[in-house]
Design an enzyme around this catalytic site. Sequence first.
Site, PDB file in Angstrom:
ATOM      1  N   ARG A  74       0.820  -1.211   0.000  1.00 40.25           N
ATOM      2  CA  ARG A  74       0.000   0.000   0.000  1.00 40.25           C
ATOM      3  C   ARG A  74       0.856   1.265   0.000  1.00 40.25           C
ATOM      4  O   ARG A  74       0.413   2.302  -0.500  1.00 40.25           O
ATOM      5  CB  ARG A  74      -0.956  -0.015   1.192  1.00 40.25           C
ATOM      6  CG  ARG A  74      -2.073  -1.027   1.012  1.00 40.25           C
ATOM      7  CD  ARG A  74      -3.075  -1.013   2.138  1.00 40.25           C
ATOM      8  NE  ARG A  74      -4.208  -1.872   1.834  1.00 40.25           N
ATOM      9  CZ  ARG A  74      -5.180  -2.163   2.682  1.00 40.25           C
ATOM     10  NH1 ARG A  74      -5.169  -1.647   3.906  1.00 40.25           N
ATOM     11  NH2 ARG A  74      -6.174  -2.954   2.325  1.00 40.25           N
ATOM     12  N   GLY A 395     -10.403  -9.515  -0.429  1.00 41.54           N
ATOM     13  CA  GLY A 395      -9.186  -9.891   0.281  1.00 41.54           C
ATOM     14  C   GLY A 395      -8.668 -11.282  -0.010  1.00 41.54           C
ATOM     15  O   GLY A 395      -7.505 -11.475  -0.362  1.00 41.54           O
ATOM     16  N   GLY A 418     -14.685  -3.499   0.395  1.00 33.42           N
ATOM     17  CA  GLY A 418     -16.056  -2.983   0.364  1.00 33.42           C
ATOM     18  C   GLY A 418     -16.299  -2.014  -0.772  1.00 33.42           C
ATOM     19  O   GLY A 418     -17.368  -2.002  -1.387  1.00 33.42           O
TER      20      GLY A 418
END
Length: 438
Positions: A74, A395, A418
């Site tokens: 990330r 995930g 989500g």
Amino acid sequence: MFSLAASTLSRTSRRSMYGLSSRLFHASSVDLAKLNVEGLAEKVNLEGQNVLVRVDLNVPLSKEDEVTVTDDTRLRAIVPTTKFLLDKGANVILCSHFGRPKGQIIEKGKNGRLTPVVPHLKELLGKDVIKVDDCIGAEVEAAASKLSKGEVLLLENTRFHAGETKNDETLASGLGKLADYFIMDAFGTAHRAHSSTEGVTKHMKMSAAGYLLDKELKFLKGAVDSPVRPLCAIVGGAKVSTKIPVIESLIDKCDTILLGGGMIFTFYKALGYDIGKSIVENDIVGLAGELMKKAEEKGVKLILPTDVVVADKYNNSANSAVAKVDEISGEWMGLDIGPETLDTFAKEIEKSNTIVFNGPMGVFELSNFAKGTITVAELMAKATERGAITIVGGGDSVAAVNQAGLGDKVSHISTGGGASLELLEGKELPGVAALTEA
């Protein structure tokens, strides 16, 4: 059309089992005509300007010392947008939440301060990163005002403020005092109307999508709204209740939908099968039936597994066997899709030119029941090789692709769980809707 090769039920008898509720979930459209970071740079001379960039710095930390970053994926993802802004001479102010501190100040760990990411960011960006201990207030404003051309300032965990998740105006306006321009590059939180994702835009001259967000929108939205057909969706996961809006939306857009994971047993129950001790959501059985009916009416192939791997316990030491879906009974529970099903899925994937994979096919965390998920990941990579557009989200789906060493063998891996689901549903994402029109 609904497809299940092992089914002995007639169309008429199936329909008699379709549930009690006529309730289905309906999606709304998303407008993607939003300004992106390059468009902002064309409109504004960013040299010397402060630009607030909402990123996702939720990296895993070592359980031993709670400060060592164990996966910097990330962090690497924010580099393109940050470097683009720095090359334009802008001062970049990075903000992110970290875990769920729920308004408390936690010194270290997965809900703590963002200090552990600083060394990695310095290395990745090739320059110093100034860190402050709050995200709003006089001291933070002073630090932001002192920035000169091409500097980087990292704000503290936004969720140290309880108002962040409530879209608190005080927090949003406080962030707005730090910069005139805002970049949203945290796709994983774009589906939340928080102070640092949506509220802050009201206090900016212009707000734009960063490279990461822009790519997610183009791939995910493009895949379902203007796909290279045939379009195939592979949907898995334990609970059908969390995927009903997605499946309903995909029925309106897909040519083929392949279902796997624990959710399939709710569909089997709607078809009148004995499912043994397999997971089931009894209150959703009726809706599962309605989804099969809707797919059949629209001529969409909704394909359920014809065989499954069953076990007598929920662990790797369990006795296991392959069973047809009409052979499950007693204490047996289905934990993965079977080899016959994988052959069927392979043929459908081979026919498709756009493929979206969201959710595991079985109990992926148990190695003995991970074959279905890993095989689908391999089929995705093979489809990419022949030129298909392949998108992985969720995930466990992402973990499966990465575990198989295939992360760079698919067209796109989504960074949002989500947010990916809501975009596939066709929902409007608050963090996108709030951006300036292109």
